[in-house]
Design an enzyme around this catalytic site. Structure first.
Site, PDB file in Angstrom:
ATOM      1  N   LYS A 116      36.732 -33.399  -1.344  1.00 31.82           N
ATOM      2  CA  LYS A 116      38.070 -32.848  -1.540  1.00 31.82           C
ATOM      3  C   LYS A 116      39.064 -34.024  -1.506  1.00 31.82           C
ATOM      4  O   LYS A 116      39.378 -34.560  -0.455  1.00 31.82           O
ATOM      5  CB  LYS A 116      38.455 -31.846  -0.458  1.00 31.82           C
ATOM      6  CG  LYS A 116      39.790 -31.120  -0.793  1.00 31.82           C
ATOM      7  CD  LYS A 116      40.661 -30.893   0.424  1.00 31.82           C
ATOM      8  CE  LYS A 116      41.736 -31.890   0.636  1.00 31.82           C
ATOM      9  NZ  LYS A 116      42.844 -31.926  -0.322  1.00 31.82           N
TER      10      LYS A 116
ATOM     11  N   GLY B  56      42.159 -29.093  -4.214  1.00 28.95           N
ATOM     12  CA  GLY B  56      42.923 -28.050  -3.548  1.00 28.95           C
ATOM     13  C   GLY B  56      43.687 -28.604  -2.372  1.00 28.95           C
ATOM     14  O   GLY B  56      43.754 -29.824  -2.160  1.00 28.95           O
TER      15      GLY B  56
ATOM     16  N   GLY C  35      44.764 -29.002   1.777  1.00 27.56           N
ATOM     17  CA  GLY C  35      44.088 -29.158   3.048  1.00 27.56           C
ATOM     18  C   GLY C  35      43.890 -27.861   3.802  1.00 27.56           C
ATOM     19  O   GLY C  35      42.788 -27.582   4.295  1.00 27.56           O
ATOM     20  N   PRO C  36      44.947 -27.029   3.930  1.00 27.41           N
ATOM     21  CA  PRO C  36      44.786 -25.785   4.687  1.00 27.41           C
ATOM     22  C   PRO C  36      43.762 -24.820   4.099  1.00 27.41           C
ATOM     23  O   PRO C  36      43.242 -23.965   4.823  1.00 27.41           O
ATOM     24  CB  PRO C  36      46.199 -25.173   4.637  1.00 27.41           C
ATOM     25  CG  PRO C  36      47.109 -26.347   4.472  1.00 27.41           C
ATOM     26  CD  PRO C  36      46.364 -27.288   3.585  1.00 27.41           C
TER      27      PRO C  36
ATOM     28  N   VAL D 246      41.095 -25.705   1.099  1.00 26.97           N
ATOM     29  CA  VAL D 246      39.831 -26.371   0.780  1.00 26.97           C
ATOM     30  C   VAL D 246      39.379 -27.287   1.922  1.00 26.97           C
ATOM     31  O   VAL D 246      38.206 -27.296   2.300  1.00 26.97           O
ATOM     32  CB  VAL D 246      39.949 -27.155  -0.542  1.00 26.97           C
ATOM     33  CG1 VAL D 246      38.683 -27.964  -0.813  1.00 26.97           C
ATOM     34  CG2 VAL D 246      40.218 -26.194  -1.691  1.00 26.97           C
ATOM     35  N   GLY D 247      40.311 -28.059   2.475  1.00 28.10           N
ATOM     36  CA  GLY D 247      39.949 -28.966   3.559  1.00 28.10           C
ATOM     37  C   GLY D 247      39.400 -28.233   4.764  1.00 28.10           C
ATOM     38  O   GLY D 247      38.369 -28.625   5.337  1.00 28.10           O
TER      39      GLY D 247
ATOM     40  N   GLU E 143      38.671 -41.961  10.023  1.00 30.55           N
ATOM     41  CA  GLU E 143      39.474 -43.175   9.865  1.00 30.55           C
ATOM     42  C   GLU E 143      40.920 -42.715   9.822  1.00 30.55           C
ATOM     43  O   GLU E 143      41.361 -42.115   8.843  1.00 30.55           O
ATOM     44  CB  GLU E 143      39.070 -43.924   8.590  1.00 30.55           C
ATOM     45  CG  GLU E 143      39.521 -45.366   8.565  1.00 30.55           C
ATOM     46  CD  GLU E 143      40.908 -45.520   7.995  1.00 30.55           C
ATOM     47  OE1 GLU E 143      41.859 -45.703   8.804  1.00 30.55           O
ATOM     48  OE2 GLU E 143      41.063 -45.448   6.780  1.00 30.55           O
TER      49      GLU E 143
ATOM     50  N   CYS F 146      47.161 -47.873   6.069  1.00 26.73           N
ATOM     51  CA  CYS F 146      46.894 -47.613   7.487  1.00 26.73           C
ATOM     52  C   CYS F 146      46.740 -48.898   8.288  1.00 26.73           C
ATOM     53  O   CYS F 146      47.023 -48.924   9.487  1.00 26.73           O
ATOM     54  CB  CYS F 146      45.665 -46.723   7.645  1.00 26.73           C
ATOM     55  SG  CYS F 146      44.164 -47.404   6.898  1.00 26.73           S
TER      56      CYS F 146
ATOM     57  N   GLU G 250      53.437 -44.237  13.517  1.00 23.77           N
ATOM     58  CA  GLU G 250      53.090 -44.747  12.192  1.00 23.77           C
ATOM     59  C   GLU G 250      54.125 -44.264  11.180  1.00 23.77           C
ATOM     60  O   GLU G 250      54.261 -43.068  10.927  1.00 23.77           O
ATOM     61  CB  GLU G 250      51.693 -44.272  11.783  1.00 23.77           C
ATOM     62  CG  GLU G 250      51.210 -44.883  10.489  1.00 23.77           C
ATOM     63  CD  GLU G 250      49.778 -44.502  10.158  1.00 23.77           C
ATOM     64  OE1 GLU G 250      49.024 -45.363   9.688  1.00 23.77           O
ATOM     65  OE2 GLU G 250      49.417 -43.324  10.374  1.00 23.77           O
TER      66      GLU G 250
END
Length: 472
Positions: free
Chosen positions: A171, A202, A204-205, A207-208, A246, A280, A379
């Site tokens: 995904k 898709g 995150g809420p 498909v993830g 990560e 990152c 961050e």
């Protein structure tokens, strides 16, 4: 011209997605829609995982030399798309074309080439007393990747997973999914066996979450925010599934009093602003010995002046936009808060001129940042550098380690042994001494809330393996 994709890649073929509102992909420089991709559902994830599960036994049993040959063909088909990849990343993310070609397209090819070699020579079994210790593929991998390095972050998971004998469902980020489609066009052309790799786009809420919580996914490999990593860990914990994470970073660039100051500041500013700060591992905290602090601020201001904002396809552009209006507003809020907390503006700032169109933030340097303030602790993920004075090596180490993150960092000194001593004291997964180059064969990952596990090289391959002891 819009890129309209209406299908997922399932079981070795392109499968048209069911109905539903497609997801728009925007160009952050022009703010225009440049493409659409399907919004997958939990049912689509079920189909993808079923295909990966059905393919697993055969792929795991494939001779390592044959797996290496498949990856080698993929390297060739992906290399042929280098120009298209760079242009797509410049369009959907805003990375200047020169950087997109060298880093966004070039680095994944280097990583993939490394796993062609590693796939052909897997770790040999070990004899421990009367036990034969062997490594076996973990199973079906659910890979969830971010938008900031859209191809590299996929390849860093896909290549070692396939080399180890795992199958995979991907995904990608919904903000930069077009690059993933170029990869899967290359995968299809390379002729990998059906079901070995599968693509579902898709949010995150939807498909993830379905992928992270799927009962038939053996390992979830995620790159992204610490908050999302925490959620994925909870979902996987319900079935005691493995996770590889990560996550975020707030890396310190430690410049000691005997450093080549001009070089340290120039490279440090460039690292902080790479990919418009959407990295990152960015060295977003510059720690400078107090005796050389004012000189370092002057050098940082001059270096920042050279970062021209603009169209990623203009050769004169050094910084593109941020990925979205939401990200732009978030970064501006960080700058405003950092100044309100006592920071001193050296360059850029929330009111600095930027192109009228596009989601731009001016490269910004803020001095006198309190090590405990939000700007030093959170961050930002934008072109914002916090500069902090330190008194000596011990003080520098304390400030550098004063973070819930521990992903990367740097140390600069005219005495390499001194730099190495400081580097070994930093609680972080990687440290560069005096601007040493990135090594794609070295383990990559973090301490503390920067994640779990490692990517790249042999250590990245081991993440996708189980260890079995056979007593004889």
């Amino acid at each position: 011209m819009e890129s309209v994709r209406t299908d997922f890649y399932l079981d070795g073929r392109w499968v048209r997605a069911a109905g539903g509102q497609p997801l728009a992909v925007h160009n952050p420089t022009t703010e225009e829609v440049i493409g659409t991709v399907p919004a997958g559902t939990a049912a689509d994830v079920d189909r993808a995982v079923a295909a990966a599960r059905a393919a697993f036994e055969g792929w795991a049993a494939t001779d390592p030399a044959d797996r290496a040959a498949h990856l080698d063909r993929l390297h060739a088909t992906l290399t042929a798309r280098t120009k298209d990849i760079a242009h797509t990343v410049a369009s959907e993310l805003g990375t200047p074309l020169k950087v997109a070609t060298r880093v966004q397209a070039g680095l994944p090819l280097t990583v993939l080439r490394g796993y062609v070699d590693l796939a052909a020579r897997p770790p040999a079994p070990q004899t421990v007393g009367n036990s034969l210790v062997v490594r076996e593929p973990v199973g079906v991998v659910g890979a969830i990747t971010p938008w900031n390095y859209p191809l590299h972050q996929i390849v860093a998971k896909l290549a070692p997973a396939l080399a180890a004998g795992c199958t995979l469902v991907l995904k990608p980020s919904e903000l930069t999914p077009l690059t993933a489609y170029l990869l899967f066009d290359a995968i299809h052309e390379a002729g990998l066996p059906p079901g070995v790799v599968n693509l579902v786009t898709g949010t995150g809420p939807v498909v993830g979450e379905a992928l992270a919580g799927h009962p038939d996914v053996d390992l979830v490999s995620f790159t992204g925010s610490t908050a999302t990593g925490r959620r994925i860990t909870h979902l996987a914990a319900d079935r005691i599934a493995r996770v590889s994470l990560e996550l975020g970073g707030k890396s310190a660039n430690v410049i000691l009093d005997d450093a080549d100051l001009a070089g340290a500041v120039k490279v440090g500013v460039g690292n902080a602003f790479l990919n418009s700060g959407q990295t990152c591992t960015a060295w977003t905290r510059m720690l400078v010995h107090r005796d050389r602090y004012d000189e370092a601020l002057d050098l940082a201001a001059k270096a920042t002046d050279g970062y021209r904002l603009g169209d990623p396809f203009d050769p004169a552009t050094r910084l593109g936009p941020l990925v979205s209006a939401q990200q732009r507003d978030r970064v501006r809020d960080h700058i405003t808060r950092g100044l309100a907390d006592g920071g001193r503006l050296i360059a850029g700032g929330p009111d600095a001129p930027v192109p009228q169109q596009g989601w731009f933030v001016a490269p910004t340097v803020i001095a006198d940042v309190d090590p405990d303030s939000a700007l030093a602790q959170e961050e930002v993920f934008g072109p914002v550098l916090a500069v902090i004075p330190v008194d000596d090596d011990d003080h520098a180490v304390r400030v550098a380690n004063n973070s819930r993150y521990g992903l990367a960092g740097a140390v600069w000194s005219g005495d390499e042994d001194r730099a190495l001593r400081v580097a070994r004291r930093l609680r972080t997964g990687a440290v560069d001494i005096n601007g040493a180059p990135f090594n794609p064969l070295a383990p990559f990952g973090g301490y503390k809330q920067s994640g779990l596990g490692r990517e790249l090289g042999v250590h990245g391959l081991e993440e996708f393996c189980e260890v079995k002891a056979i007593q004889r």
